[in-house]
Design a protein around this motif. Structure first.
Motif, mmCIF file in Angstrom:
data_model
loop_
_atom_site.group_PDB
_atom_site.id
_atom_site.type_symbol
_atom_site.label_atom_id
_atom_site.label_comp_id
_atom_site.label_asym_id
_atom_site.label_seq_id
_atom_site.Cartn_x
_atom_site.Cartn_y
_atom_site.Cartn_z
ATOM 1 N N THR A 140 0.588 5.489 7.061
ATOM 2 C CA THR A 140 0.667 6.328 5.877
ATOM 3 C C THR A 140 1.198 7.683 6.319
ATOM 4 O OG1 THR A 140 -1.146 5.202 4.750
ATOM 5 C CG2 THR A 140 -0.636 7.446 4.017
ATOM 6 N N VAL A 141 2.220 8.147 5.629
ATOM 7 C CA VAL A 141 2.786 9.463 5.915
ATOM 8 C C VAL A 141 2.641 10.303 4.658
ATOM 9 C CG1 VAL A 141 4.807 10.759 6.690
ATOM 10 C CG2 VAL A 141 4.465 8.393 7.470
ATOM 11 N N GLY A 148 4.081 14.580 -1.313
ATOM 12 C CA GLY A 148 4.259 13.151 -1.555
ATOM 13 C C GLY A 148 3.644 12.304 -0.465
ATOM 14 N N ILE A 149 3.799 10.974 -0.627
ATOM 15 C CA ILE A 149 3.197 10.037 0.310
ATOM 16 C C ILE A 149 4.019 8.755 0.370
ATOM 17 C CG2 ILE A 149 1.688 8.947 -1.397
ATOM 18 C CD1 ILE A 149 -0.517 8.937 0.801
ATOM 19 N N GLU A 150 4.022 8.133 1.533
ATOM 20 C CA GLU A 150 4.581 6.801 1.752
ATOM 21 C C GLU A 150 3.550 6.025 2.551
ATOM 22 O OE1 GLU A 150 9.304 7.814 2.127
ATOM 23 O OE2 GLU A 150 8.074 8.060 3.912
ATOM 24 N N SER A 151 3.361 4.748 2.219
ATOM 25 C CA SER A 151 2.327 3.987 2.909
ATOM 26 C C SER A 151 2.675 2.502 2.929
ATOM 27 C CB SER A 151 0.980 4.195 2.204
ATOM 28 O OG SER A 151 -0.066 3.598 2.922
ATOM 29 N N VAL A 152 2.449 1.866 4.070
ATOM 30 C CA VAL A 152 2.631 0.419 4.212
ATOM 31 C C VAL A 152 1.485 -0.133 5.066
ATOM 32 C CG1 VAL A 152 5.148 0.437 3.962
ATOM 33 C CG2 VAL A 152 4.142 0.672 6.215
ATOM 34 N N ARG A 153 1.116 -1.390 4.797
ATOM 35 C CA ARG A 153 0.095 -2.059 5.600
ATOM 36 C C ARG A 153 0.524 -3.499 5.804
ATOM 37 N NH1 ARG A 153 -4.163 -0.628 7.880
ATOM 38 N NH2 ARG A 153 -4.394 1.215 6.577
ATOM 39 N N ALA A 154 0.475 -3.954 7.042
ATOM 40 C CA ALA A 154 0.822 -5.331 7.388
ATOM 41 C C ALA A 154 -0.377 -6.247 7.148
ATOM 42 C CB ALA A 154 1.253 -5.405 8.855
ATOM 43 N N ALA A 155 -0.113 -7.523 7.055
ATOM 44 C CA ALA A 155 -1.168 -8.508 6.832
ATOM 45 C C ALA A 155 -2.203 -8.513 7.960
ATOM 46 C CB ALA A 155 -0.560 -9.901 6.676
ATOM 47 N N MET A 165 2.734 -1.014 -1.638
ATOM 48 C CA MET A 165 3.586 -0.200 -0.797
ATOM 49 C C MET A 165 4.200 0.896 -1.649
ATOM 50 S SD MET A 165 6.819 -1.255 1.600
ATOM 51 C CE MET A 165 7.659 -2.199 0.370
ATOM 52 N N ARG A 166 4.073 2.109 -1.203
ATOM 53 C CA ARG A 166 4.681 3.252 -1.854
ATOM 54 C C ARG A 166 5.786 3.769 -0.930
ATOM 55 N NH1 ARG A 166 -0.469 3.257 -1.849
ATOM 56 N NH2 ARG A 166 -0.703 4.786 -0.240
ATOM 57 N N PHE A 167 7.044 3.502 -1.298
ATOM 58 C CA PHE A 167 8.148 3.874 -0.419
ATOM 59 C C PHE A 167 9.433 3.795 -1.208
ATOM 60 C CE2 PHE A 167 11.504 2.876 2.605
ATOM 61 C CZ PHE A 167 11.313 3.857 3.541
ATOM 62 N N PRO A 168 10.401 4.618 -1.027
ATOM 63 C CA PRO A 168 10.323 5.858 -0.258
ATOM 64 C C PRO A 168 9.815 7.005 -1.110
ATOM 65 C CG PRO A 168 12.566 5.519 -0.971
ATOM 66 C CD PRO A 168 11.753 4.335 -1.482
ATOM 67 N N PHE A 178 -0.422 8.964 9.710
ATOM 68 C CA PHE A 178 -1.727 8.324 9.941
ATOM 69 C C PHE A 178 -1.461 6.846 10.217
ATOM 70 C CE2 PHE A 178 -5.504 6.085 8.317
ATOM 71 C CZ PHE A 178 -6.489 6.715 9.051
ATOM 72 N N THR A 179 -1.628 6.432 11.478
ATOM 73 C CA THR A 179 -1.484 5.035 11.845
ATOM 74 C C THR A 179 -2.875 4.468 12.076
ATOM 75 O OG1 THR A 179 -1.160 5.652 14.161
ATOM 76 C CG2 THR A 179 0.816 5.312 12.849
ATOM 77 N N SER A 180 -3.087 3.237 11.624
ATOM 78 C CA SER A 180 -4.442 2.698 11.695
ATOM 79 C C SER A 180 -4.439 1.184 11.859
ATOM 80 C CB SER A 180 -5.220 3.050 10.423
ATOM 81 O OG SER A 180 -4.599 2.459 9.288
ATOM 82 N N ARG A 181 -5.578 0.696 12.306
ATOM 83 C CA ARG A 181 -5.867 -0.737 12.367
ATOM 84 C C ARG A 181 -7.171 -0.947 11.624
ATOM 85 N NH1 ARG A 181 -5.987 -1.254 17.472
ATOM 86 N NH2 ARG A 181 -8.215 -1.444 17.759
ATOM 87 N N ARG A 182 -7.112 -1.693 10.515
ATOM 88 C CA ARG A 182 -8.247 -1.901 9.620
ATOM 89 C C ARG A 182 -9.242 -2.918 10.157
ATOM 90 N NH1 ARG A 182 -8.635 -2.129 4.328
ATOM 91 N NH2 ARG A 182 -10.736 -2.577 5.009
ATOM 92 N N THR A 183 -10.471 -2.785 9.668
ATOM 93 C CA THR A 183 -11.483 -3.822 9.854
ATOM 94 C C THR A 183 -11.255 -4.885 8.784
ATOM 95 O OG1 THR A 183 -12.981 -2.609 8.408
ATOM 96 C CG2 THR A 183 -13.222 -2.222 10.782
ATOM 97 N N PRO A 184 -11.796 -6.091 8.927
ATOM 98 C CA PRO A 184 -11.628 -7.126 7.897
ATOM 99 C C PRO A 184 -12.324 -6.745 6.590
ATOM 100 C CG PRO A 184 -12.367 -8.088 9.976
ATOM 101 C CD PRO A 184 -12.479 -6.596 10.119
#
Length: 112
Positions: A60-61, A47-54, A1-4, A17-23
């Protein structure tokens, strides 16, 4: 996670950029690192900020000085190849939103 992301001076632009990943990974993490490094080299990148849930949902912004910089990044040859690979292999779905940030405020306990 890169924030803030470090302090920015409005006005500027945010690409959300909002997304739903493949496995699985399939090279995704390595490509993400490469795209972030490449973006840092682009004129107008802030710059960039990014988070991904399990469960695979992510946000990503990336922040840019102007619309021209965003257009140039979107058309960058290596970035276009990553976009194509994302549609083919890495994403179930995604959305891209471009916004102008007029003002900002926040709080940081360590700086208070």
């Amino acid at each position: 996670m890169r924030f803030p992301c470090p302090d920015l001076d409005p006005p500027y632009y945010a690409v959300i950029f909002t997304s739903r990943r493949t496995p699985g990974d399939g090279g995704y993490d390595a490509m993400g690192e490469r795209m972030e490094a490449l973006a840092r080299e682009q004129p107008g990148y802030l710059g960039i900020e990014s988070v991904r849930a399990a469960d695979g949902h992510g946000i990503t912004v990336s922040y840019w000085r102007d619309l021209e910089s965003i257009r140039a990044w979107r058309q960058h040859e290596e970035h276009r190849a990553a976009q194509a690979r994302g549609r083919a292999d890495w994403y179930e779905a995604y959305e891209v939103r471009v916004c102008r940030v007029e003002r900002e405020h926040g709080f940081d306990r360590q700086r208070a």
